[in-house]
Design a protein around this motif. Structure first.
Motif, short mmCIF file in Angstrom:
data_model
loop_
_atom_site.label_atom_id
_atom_site.label_comp_id
_atom_site.label_asym_id
_atom_site.label_seq_id
_atom_site.Cartn_x
_atom_site.Cartn_y
_atom_site.Cartn_z
N MET A 1 0.85 -1.20 0.00
CA MET A 1 0.00 0.00 0.00
C MET A 1 0.88 1.25 0.00
N GLN A 4 -0.07 7.56 1.96
CA GLN A 4 -0.79 8.71 1.42
C GLN A 4 -0.13 10.01 1.90
N ASN A 335 -18.00 -4.29 -8.23
CA ASN A 335 -17.03 -4.69 -7.20
C ASN A 335 -15.71 -5.12 -7.82
N LYS A 338 -13.84 -2.06 -8.90
CA LYS A 338 -13.16 -1.37 -7.80
C LYS A 338 -11.80 -2.01 -7.51
N THR A 339 -11.75 -3.34 -7.62
CA THR A 339 -10.48 -4.04 -7.38
C THR A 339 -9.44 -3.64 -8.42
N ASP A 341 -9.47 -0.95 -10.30
CA ASP A 341 -9.26 0.48 -10.14
C ASP A 341 -8.23 0.75 -9.05
N SER A 342 -8.40 0.12 -7.88
CA SER A 342 -7.51 0.34 -6.74
C SER A 342 -6.09 -0.12 -7.05
N SER A 343 -5.96 -1.30 -7.65
CA SER A 343 -4.63 -1.86 -7.93
C SER A 343 -3.88 -1.02 -8.96
N THR A 345 -4.44 2.12 -9.80
CA THR A 345 -4.16 3.46 -9.26
C THR A 345 -2.88 3.43 -8.43
N GLU A 346 -2.71 2.42 -7.60
CA GLU A 346 -1.48 2.31 -6.81
C GLU A 346 -0.25 2.21 -7.71
N VAL A 379 -8.83 5.73 -13.22
CA VAL A 379 -7.47 5.86 -12.70
C VAL A 379 -6.93 7.27 -12.97
N ARG A 382 -8.32 9.46 -10.38
CA ARG A 382 -7.68 9.20 -9.08
C ARG A 382 -6.30 9.86 -9.01
#
Length: 580
Positions: A1, A4, A335, A338-339, A341-343, A345-346, A379, A382
């Motif tokens: 992670m 931030q 859902n 979102k997975t 998207d989150s990965s 974006t990181e 992304v 974000r």
């Protein structure tokens, strides 16, 4: 992670107070005629409401405020071609073709759902995001020709599909285009081209969504066929979902469409939307924000993860059981989205932070062949939350680089991309969002040229997040009547945002509370008036350590009613905090 970082400070820009002689007269007149405070009257004048009649139109939009559809260029040609296709002696097969995003799928559900009541030989087609890409596809045209369709109504796309529509014409397939994107220098050779952004179109309102243009086509169809418009208006629940999700201005005609669309959405939504509202978990009346963050992403997820046809099937569903199944499937897609998207974006944020040149740049252009094409637009948004600048995220699609661009307030990303057109195969979009395709070998050259264009055109202020403040306000002005009237100023959205206020010289009356490690809750008192209120700031937990008892600070915020356990209280929704 990724850790931030503390967000950068925001610019607070306060709109000018309406203080000309004419504006002072208007404030006094509205105060008397509406029975409101001079402060509220000033807020209305600031938004262009000067008279009692203008206030009545603003607070009580009427359906007859909609413009006449035949004022749109080519509407007469569109209706003539549609009517010809429906003649008993012709009975042409009509295909409703729409883009795979929310605006496109709601457009298809609207036009197909309405016209199928008046014409039997009708079907719909949504291109596959991954196999066909954006806009009118060669595969879609061939499918139409092979299956005997002689008329295609294209929704939310087509305005720049010059070659494809010429190919369709050679195959004996006509087009009626209903688009709202900016045209190029040449228009397609279609039976009719409906787009209020055409230079030669005198239609009074230019900011309709794609679904909104489709609605105008149906409005004209009803007038021509003498069909009661009351049969069309229930479809406004689809129109408001498109308006909210496509982030078009909620002014003028869009405000009327959104106002009535929300009424239908909250009182008698179609079966599919009702099922979607249920899986989204909404219990109370929906507003534009609920649609943007609750319904729109779920509809979009169908095309991002599998095929957008599932979204149209949901929106057209008539049986509750069937609608519930579609809604549950789409919710699962969301859902999954979102997975992804989150990965991604990181990964994208890490790429920027690992390069000093990228951190210092005025723009962001990132490419990874493995990224999921369905979420690259999300992304990009974000990334802007962390690095406030025009951003393009690219991935590989059919041996090409396909990208989504997002911008920041005040900067036209479409124009910047247009200056790089020599490196692109295809592009299109709006001021704040666009899409493009280019050879993979062109990415580095495009990155350099886009950075050069953005650096030359963008102002330094555009690179800092902005909070626009309507008016300074004392806490003594905040009461239930103010909150009720502010709520009636909706529906809110671009160009009619919820009023934001600023108050200086406030103090903590108790220790700040950090919620879920991200959010902030404080009780504050304005020293000048002695009034105390509760304020909540999402994503403002980093400010907790800067606030000290006895030290004054300034806040900007919106006023909201908080409903909890049957009780209603006023609270401030913080947008930012500025310490002395």
């Amino acid at each position: 992670m990724i850790a931030q970082p503390t967000p950068p400070p925001k610019r607070w820009i306060t709109k000018p107070f309406p203080d000309s002689a004419e504006q002072r007269v208007a404030i006094k007149s509205l105060t008397q005629s509406l029975g409101i405070s001079p402060f509220l009257a000033a807020l209305l004048v600031q938004r262009g409401v000067h008279t009692y009649d203008e206030a009545r139109t603003f607070f009580r939009p009427e359906i007859d405020h909609l413009h006449h559809p035949f004022a749109m260029k080519d509407m007469d040609r569109a209706i003539a071609r549609l009517q010809m296709a429906m003649l008993p002696e012709r009975e042409e097969k009509i295909l409703i073709y729409g883009d795979y995003d929310v605006d496109g799928t709601t457009s298809v559900a609207l036009v197909y759902g309405f016209l199928k009541n008046y014409h039997a030989k009708i079907d719909y087609y949504i291109p596959d995001r991954y196999k066909e890409g954006y806009g009118i596809s060669r595969q879609g045209i061939q499918w139409a020709a092979d299956n005997g369709f002689s008329l295609i109504i294209a929704l939310d796309c087509g305005i720049k599909s010059i070659e494809r529509i010429a190919e369709a014409k050679a195959l004996g397939v006509d087009f009626i285009i209903c688009d709202h994107h900016r045209p190029g220098t040449e228009l397609p050779d279609a039976a009719a081209v409906l787009d209020p952004k055409r230079d030669d179109c005198q239609y009074p309102y230019k900011e309709l969504s794609g679904c909104g243009v489709g609605f105008k086509l149906l409005q004209a169809f009803c007038l021509y066929k003498e069909i009661p418009l009351d049969q069309l208006y229930p479809y406004l629940d689809l129109v408001v979902v498109s308006i909210a999700s496509d982030i078009v201005p909620i002014t003028g005609e869009n405000r009327v469409l959104a106002h009535y669309g929300l009424k239908y959405l909250n009182s008698a939504p179609r079966t599919g939307l009702k099922a979607l509202i249920k899986v989204a978990g909404f219990k109370n009346s929906l507003d534009i924000t609920n649609v943007v963050f609750g319904l729109g992403p779920r509809i979009n997820a169908a095309g991002r993860i599998q095929h957008a046809k599932a979204a149209v099937q949901l929106l057209l569903a008539e049986l509750e059981e069937e609608a519930d199944e579609f809604a549950m499937a789409i919710n699962k897609h969301n859902n999954d989205r979102k997975t992804f998207d989150s990965s991604i974006t990181e990964q994208a944020l890490a790429m920027i932070r690992e390069s000093e040149a990228m951190v210092r740049a005025k723009s962001t252009v990132l490419y990874d062949a493995t990224w999921h094409k369905g979420v690259i637009g999300i992304v990009a948004s974000r990334c802007i939350e962390h690095f406030h600048r025009p951003t393009i995220i690219l991935t590989q699609s059919h041996d090409k680089a396909a990208g989504s661009a997002r911008s920041v307030p005040g900067f036209d990303v479409y124009e910047a991309i247009e200056e790089c057109a020599d490196l692109l195969e295809q592009f299109g979009g709006h001021t704040f969002a666009a899409g493009m395709t280019m050879p993979v070998d062109n990415i580095d050259a495009f990155r350099r040229k886009f950075e050069e264009v953005v650096s030359r055109k963008i102002k330094e202020e555009h690179l800092t997040p902005l909070v626009e403040v309507d008016l300074p306000m004392d806490f003594s002005e905040i009461n239930d009547k103010l909150a009720r009237i502010l709520k009636q100023m909706g529906p809110f959205g671009p160009h009619n945002m919820p009023p934001t206020f600023m108050t200086d010289d406030v103090y903590l009356v108790s220790d700040p509370i950090v919620m879920k490690e991200k959010h902030l809750k404080i009780n504050v008192r304005q020293s000048r008036t002695g009034h105390t209120l509760t304020a909540v700031g999402f994503g403002l937990a980093h400010m907790a350590d800067q606030l000290q008892m006895g030290k004054p600070f300034s806040i900007c915020y919106q006023v909201e009613q908080n409903f909890f356990n049957g009780n209603v209280s006023l609270q401030l929704m913080l947008k930012d905090i500025r310490c002395s």
